[in-house]
Design an enzyme around this catalytic site. Sequence first.
Site, PDB file in Angstrom:
ATOM      1  N   PRO A   9       0.783  -1.229   0.000  1.00 35.63           N
ATOM      2  CA  PRO A   9       0.000   0.000   0.000  1.00 35.63           C
ATOM      3  C   PRO A   9       0.818   1.283   0.000  1.00 35.63           C
ATOM      4  CG  PRO A   9      -0.913  -1.547   1.583  1.00 35.63           C
ATOM      5  CD  PRO A   9       0.329  -2.183   1.017  1.00 35.63           C
ATOM      6  N   ASN A  10       0.389   2.198  -0.841  1.00 38.34           N
ATOM      7  CA  ASN A  10       0.921   3.569  -0.945  1.00 38.34           C
ATOM      8  C   ASN A  10       2.294   3.672  -1.594  1.00 38.34           C
ATOM      9  OD1 ASN A  10      -1.305   4.999   0.353  1.00 38.34           O
ATOM     10  ND2 ASN A  10      -0.687   3.892   2.184  1.00 38.34           N
ATOM     11  N   ARG A  17       4.777  10.959  -2.239  1.00 41.10           N
ATOM     12  CA  ARG A  17       4.520  10.659  -0.840  1.00 41.10           C
ATOM     13  C   ARG A  17       5.706  11.032   0.058  1.00 41.10           C
ATOM     14  NH1 ARG A  17       4.524   4.498   1.491  1.00 41.10           N
ATOM     15  NH2 ARG A  17       3.690   5.101   3.504  1.00 41.10           N
ATOM     16  N   TYR A  22      10.784   9.205   1.983  1.00 39.61           N
ATOM     17  CA  TYR A  22      10.909   8.146   0.970  1.00 39.61           C
ATOM     18  C   TYR A  22      11.675   8.580  -0.287  1.00 39.61           C
ATOM     19  CZ  TYR A  22       7.439   5.925   3.940  1.00 39.61           C
ATOM     20  OH  TYR A  22       6.793   5.370   5.019  1.00 39.61           O
ATOM     21  N   ASN A  73       8.281  -5.325   0.019  1.00 42.81           N
ATOM     22  CA  ASN A  73       8.095  -4.179   0.900  1.00 42.81           C
ATOM     23  C   ASN A  73       6.585  -4.087   1.120  1.00 42.81           C
ATOM     24  OD1 ASN A  73       7.751  -1.806   2.217  1.00 42.81           O
ATOM     25  ND2 ASN A  73       9.054  -0.589   0.852  1.00 42.81           N
ATOM     26  N   ALA A  76       2.521  -0.508   4.947  1.00 41.36           N
ATOM     27  CA  ALA A  76       1.900  -0.580   6.279  1.00 41.36           C
ATOM     28  C   ALA A  76       1.459  -1.996   6.645  1.00 41.36           C
ATOM     29  CB  ALA A  76       0.719   0.377   6.347  1.00 41.36           C
ATOM     30  N   HIS A  79       3.068  -4.163   9.394  1.00 37.48           N
ATOM     31  CA  HIS A  79       2.831  -4.055  10.830  1.00 37.48           C
ATOM     32  C   HIS A  79       1.572  -4.785  11.294  1.00 37.48           C
ATOM     33  CE1 HIS A  79       5.953  -1.214  10.046  1.00 37.48           C
ATOM     34  NE2 HIS A  79       5.145  -0.413   9.352  1.00 37.48           N
ATOM     35  N   ASP A  86       0.361 -15.219   6.458  1.00 37.19           N
ATOM     36  CA  ASP A  86      -0.121 -16.587   6.263  1.00 37.19           C
ATOM     37  C   ASP A  86       0.096 -17.048   4.821  1.00 37.19           C
ATOM     38  OD1 ASP A  86      -0.818 -16.880   8.888  1.00 37.19           O
ATOM     39  OD2 ASP A  86      -2.964 -16.503   8.599  1.00 37.19           O
ATOM     40  N   GLU A  97      12.449  -9.271   3.404  1.00 31.22           N
ATOM     41  CA  GLU A  97      11.664  -8.072   3.738  1.00 31.22           C
ATOM     42  C   GLU A  97      12.525  -6.836   3.514  1.00 31.22           C
ATOM     43  OE1 GLU A  97      10.324  -8.131   7.806  1.00 31.22           O
ATOM     44  OE2 GLU A  97       9.696  -6.019   7.735  1.00 31.22           O
ATOM     45  N   HIS A  99      12.609  -2.359   3.321  1.00 31.32           N
ATOM     46  CA  HIS A  99      11.956  -1.066   3.559  1.00 31.32           C
ATOM     47  C   HIS A  99      12.869   0.046   3.082  1.00 31.32           C
ATOM     48  CE1 HIS A  99       8.878  -2.951   5.967  1.00 31.32           C
ATOM     49  NE2 HIS A  99       9.840  -3.684   6.493  1.00 31.32           N
ATOM     50  N   SER A 101      12.677   3.274   4.289  1.00 30.27           N
ATOM     51  CA  SER A 101      13.073   4.040   5.473  1.00 30.27           C
ATOM     52  C   SER A 101      13.591   3.075   6.547  1.00 30.27           C
ATOM     53  CB  SER A 101      11.876   4.827   6.005  1.00 30.27           C
ATOM     54  OG  SER A 101      10.861   3.941   6.458  1.00 30.27           O
ATOM     55  N   ARG A 106      11.744   5.309  13.447  1.00 34.08           N
ATOM     56  CA  ARG A 106      10.458   5.991  13.281  1.00 34.08           C
ATOM     57  C   ARG A 106       9.496   5.608  14.412  1.00 34.08           C
ATOM     58  NH1 ARG A 106       8.445   5.272   7.388  1.00 34.08           N
ATOM     59  NH2 ARG A 106       7.167   7.051   8.015  1.00 34.08           N
ATOM     60  N   ARG A 110       5.945   1.085  13.942  1.00 29.53           N
ATOM     61  CA  ARG A 110       6.661   0.570  12.756  1.00 29.53           C
ATOM     62  C   ARG A 110       7.772  -0.407  13.135  1.00 29.53           C
ATOM     63  NH1 ARG A 110       4.631   3.877   8.610  1.00 29.53           N
ATOM     64  NH2 ARG A 110       4.141   5.941   9.385  1.00 29.53           N
TER      65      ARG A 110
HETATM   66  C1  DQA Z   1       7.788   1.320   4.549  1.00 25.61           C
HETATM   67  C2  DQA Z   1       7.684   1.575   6.056  1.00 25.61           C
HETATM   68  C3  DQA Z   1       6.272   1.342   6.531  1.00 25.61           C
HETATM   69  O1  DQA Z   1       6.174   1.601   7.934  1.00 25.61           O
HETATM   70  C4  DQA Z   1       5.309   2.266   5.817  1.00 25.61           C
HETATM   71  O2  DQA Z   1       3.984   2.000   6.218  1.00 25.61           O
HETATM   72  C5  DQA Z   1       5.445   2.200   4.342  1.00 25.61           C
HETATM   73  C6  DQA Z   1       6.785   2.136   3.758  1.00 25.61           C
HETATM   74  C7  DQA Z   1       9.187   1.665   4.005  1.00 25.61           C
HETATM   75  O3  DQA Z   1       9.491   1.229   2.896  1.00 25.61           O
HETATM   76  O4  DQA Z   1       9.954   2.390   4.648  1.00 25.61           O
HETATM   77  O5  DQA Z   1       4.479   2.281   3.604  1.00 25.61           O
HETATM   78  O6  DQA Z   1       7.573  -0.055   4.323  1.00 25.61           O
END
Ligand code: DQA
Length: 143
Positions: A9-10, A17, A22, A73, A76, A79, A86, A97, A99, A101, A106, A110
Site C-alpha cells: 500500500p501507498n 509521498r 521516501y 516491501n 503498512a 505491521h 499466512d 523483507e 523497507h 526508510s 520511526r 513501525r
Molecule cells: C515502509 C515503512 C512502513 O512503515 C510504511 O507503512 C510504508 C513504507 C518503508 O518502505 O519504509 O508504507 O515499508
Amino acid sequence: MKVLVINGPNLNFLGIREPEVYGLKTLKELNEEIEILGRRLEIEVDFYQSNHEGQIIDKIQQSYNVIDYLIINPGALTHYGIGMRDAILSTGIKTIEVHLSNVYSREEFRHKSVISDIAIGKITGFGSESYKMALHYLNSLKK
Ligand code: DQA
C-alpha cells in the site's frame, strides 16, 4: 533464478509521498533500477504493486511453485498484515523483507513486523538500495 518484487500500500505514490522520508524516486524509476541490476546479474525479476492485502495474497498464492524468491516491501501491511504473513507461510516462498526508510528510527508501531521472523532477512533504511542489496544477496546464493 526467478524473483518477484512486491510493493504494498501507498508505494505507488513514491515520488509524491512524504519525499523527506521516501525520497523523490517514483516506483517506476525504482523498478527500472532493479530490473537493470537483475539483467546484469542474470536474475529474472517481476514486479507487482497493490494497495489491497487480498490482491497481494492472491499474487503470493499464484507465485507458488513459480518463483524462487520474493522480495517484499509490504508498506503498512508490514505491521498488521496477518493474511499476507499466512500467504507467505502457506506457499513456503523464501522471502526477504525490505523497507526504504529505517523503520526502527520511526514511530514505535513501525518497529513491529509480522513477517520478520519468517523472512530470510530484513533490509531497512537504505532507500532503493534496500531492494538492490536483497538482489545482490540472492545472486550470492547462485551456484
Ligand atoms: C515502509 C515503512 C512502513 O512503515 C510504511 O507503512 C510504508 C513504507 C518503508 O518502505 O519504509 O508504507 O515499508
